[in-house]
Design a protein around this motif. Sequence first.
Motif, PDB file in Angstrom:
ATOM      1  N   LEU A  68       0.829  -1.195   0.000  1.00 23.08           N
ATOM      2  CA  LEU A  68       0.000   0.000   0.000  1.00 23.08           C
ATOM      3  C   LEU A  68       0.869   1.252   0.000  1.00 23.08           C
ATOM      4  O   LEU A  68       1.936   1.274   0.601  1.00 23.08           O
ATOM      5  N   ARG A  69       0.393   2.281  -0.643  1.00 21.34           N
ATOM      6  CA  ARG A  69       1.134   3.544  -0.652  1.00 21.34           C
ATOM      7  C   ARG A  69       0.796   4.394   0.559  1.00 21.34           C
ATOM      8  O   ARG A  69       1.440   5.399   0.817  1.00 21.34           O
ATOM      9  N   LEU A  70      -0.220   4.040   1.279  1.00 18.55           N
ATOM     10  CA  LEU A  70      -0.642   4.776   2.458  1.00 18.55           C
ATOM     11  C   LEU A  70      -0.942   3.757   3.540  1.00 18.55           C
ATOM     12  O   LEU A  70      -1.538   2.709   3.268  1.00 18.55           O
ATOM     13  N   HIS A  71      -0.518   4.039   4.747  1.00 26.53           N
ATOM     14  CA  HIS A  71      -0.876   3.161   5.849  1.00 26.53           C
ATOM     15  C   HIS A  71      -1.241   4.003   7.058  1.00 26.53           C
ATOM     16  O   HIS A  71      -0.959   5.194   7.109  1.00 26.53           O
ATOM     17  N   ILE A  72      -1.858   3.383   8.020  1.00 29.23           N
ATOM     18  CA  ILE A  72      -2.304   4.052   9.238  1.00 29.23           C
ATOM     19  C   ILE A  72      -1.269   3.819  10.331  1.00 29.23           C
ATOM     20  O   ILE A  72      -0.755   2.709  10.479  1.00 29.23           O
ATOM     21  N   ASP A  73      -0.961   4.859  11.093  1.00 32.12           N
ATOM     22  CA  ASP A  73      -0.154   4.737  12.307  1.00 32.12           C
ATOM     23  C   ASP A  73      -1.079   4.964  13.493  1.00 32.12           C
ATOM     24  O   ASP A  73      -1.911   5.878  13.466  1.00 32.12           O
ATOM     25  N   VAL A  74      -0.937   4.149  14.516  1.00 31.17           N
ATOM     26  CA  VAL A  74      -1.723   4.313  15.735  1.00 31.17           C
ATOM     27  C   VAL A  74      -0.773   4.463  16.919  1.00 31.17           C
ATOM     28  O   VAL A  74       0.356   3.972  16.893  1.00 31.17           O
ATOM     29  N   LEU A 109       2.415  -4.000  11.877  1.00 26.35           N
ATOM     30  CA  LEU A 109       1.383  -5.033  12.012  1.00 26.35           C
ATOM     31  C   LEU A 109       0.522  -5.044  10.759  1.00 26.35           C
ATOM     32  O   LEU A 109       0.610  -4.140   9.921  1.00 26.35           O
ATOM     33  N   ALA A 110      -0.310  -6.050  10.651  1.00 24.80           N
ATOM     34  CA  ALA A 110      -1.289  -6.114   9.563  1.00 24.80           C
ATOM     35  C   ALA A 110      -2.655  -6.380  10.166  1.00 24.80           C
ATOM     36  O   ALA A 110      -2.775  -7.131  11.147  1.00 24.80           O
ATOM     37  N   GLY A 114      -4.603  -8.037   5.905  1.00 23.22           N
ATOM     38  CA  GLY A 114      -3.218  -7.868   5.490  1.00 23.22           C
ATOM     39  C   GLY A 114      -2.780  -6.438   5.246  1.00 23.22           C
ATOM     40  O   GLY A 114      -1.672  -6.209   4.771  1.00 23.22           O
ATOM     41  N   ASN A 115      -3.631  -5.461   5.563  1.00 16.83           N
ATOM     42  CA  ASN A 115      -3.259  -4.055   5.403  1.00 16.83           C
ATOM     43  C   ASN A 115      -2.301  -3.659   6.520  1.00 16.83           C
ATOM     44  O   ASN A 115      -2.640  -3.762   7.704  1.00 16.83           O
ATOM     45  N   GLU A 116      -1.106  -3.207   6.144  1.00 16.42           N
ATOM     46  CA  GLU A 116      -0.108  -2.853   7.136  1.00 16.42           C
ATOM     47  C   GLU A 116      -0.491  -1.580   7.883  1.00 16.42           C
ATOM     48  O   GLU A 116      -1.067  -0.657   7.313  1.00 16.42           O
ATOM     49  N   PHE A 117      -0.153  -1.551   9.162  1.00 15.22           N
ATOM     50  CA  PHE A 117      -0.258  -0.347   9.972  1.00 15.22           C
ATOM     51  C   PHE A 117       0.822  -0.422  11.031  1.00 15.22           C
ATOM     52  O   PHE A 117       1.397  -1.483  11.276  1.00 15.22           O
TER      53      PHE A 117
END
Length: 127
Positions: A68-74, A109-110, A114-117
């Motif tokens: 992905l070109r964009l991911h979420i950080d928490v 993590l995913a 499977g979406n990385e964050f």
Amino acid sequence: MACRISELVVDCTDPERLAAFWSAVLDYVELGRDDDGSIEIGPPGTGFGGPLPVLVLSPTGEPRPRKLRLHIDVSATDRDQGAELERLLALGATPADIGQTGTESWHVLADPEGNEFCLLHARIQPV
């Protein structure tokens, strides 16, 4: 005047599953459903237009792109990073390897699709 992020749309194969996962991660609630099967989740009591962006989990039959070109950080708000990592893994997150060295202060993590964050080290104040 500037813009601000009001919503993030995540294409997925199982909106129900991802809505449940991200609602638990972010302490969000379901705000609505569209006829196309999309589920909108957001902060309780504020929803769309509030201080935090909402997530729209939108169904798709297309395969996920490689990276992905964009991911979420928490960031955790009420516990340290280690305790939050345990909570996220218990909710269904899995460790993801995107080439990190092991010396990073964050965990990659995913989500269940499977979406990385990333879980950052910094603890922040809740909104």
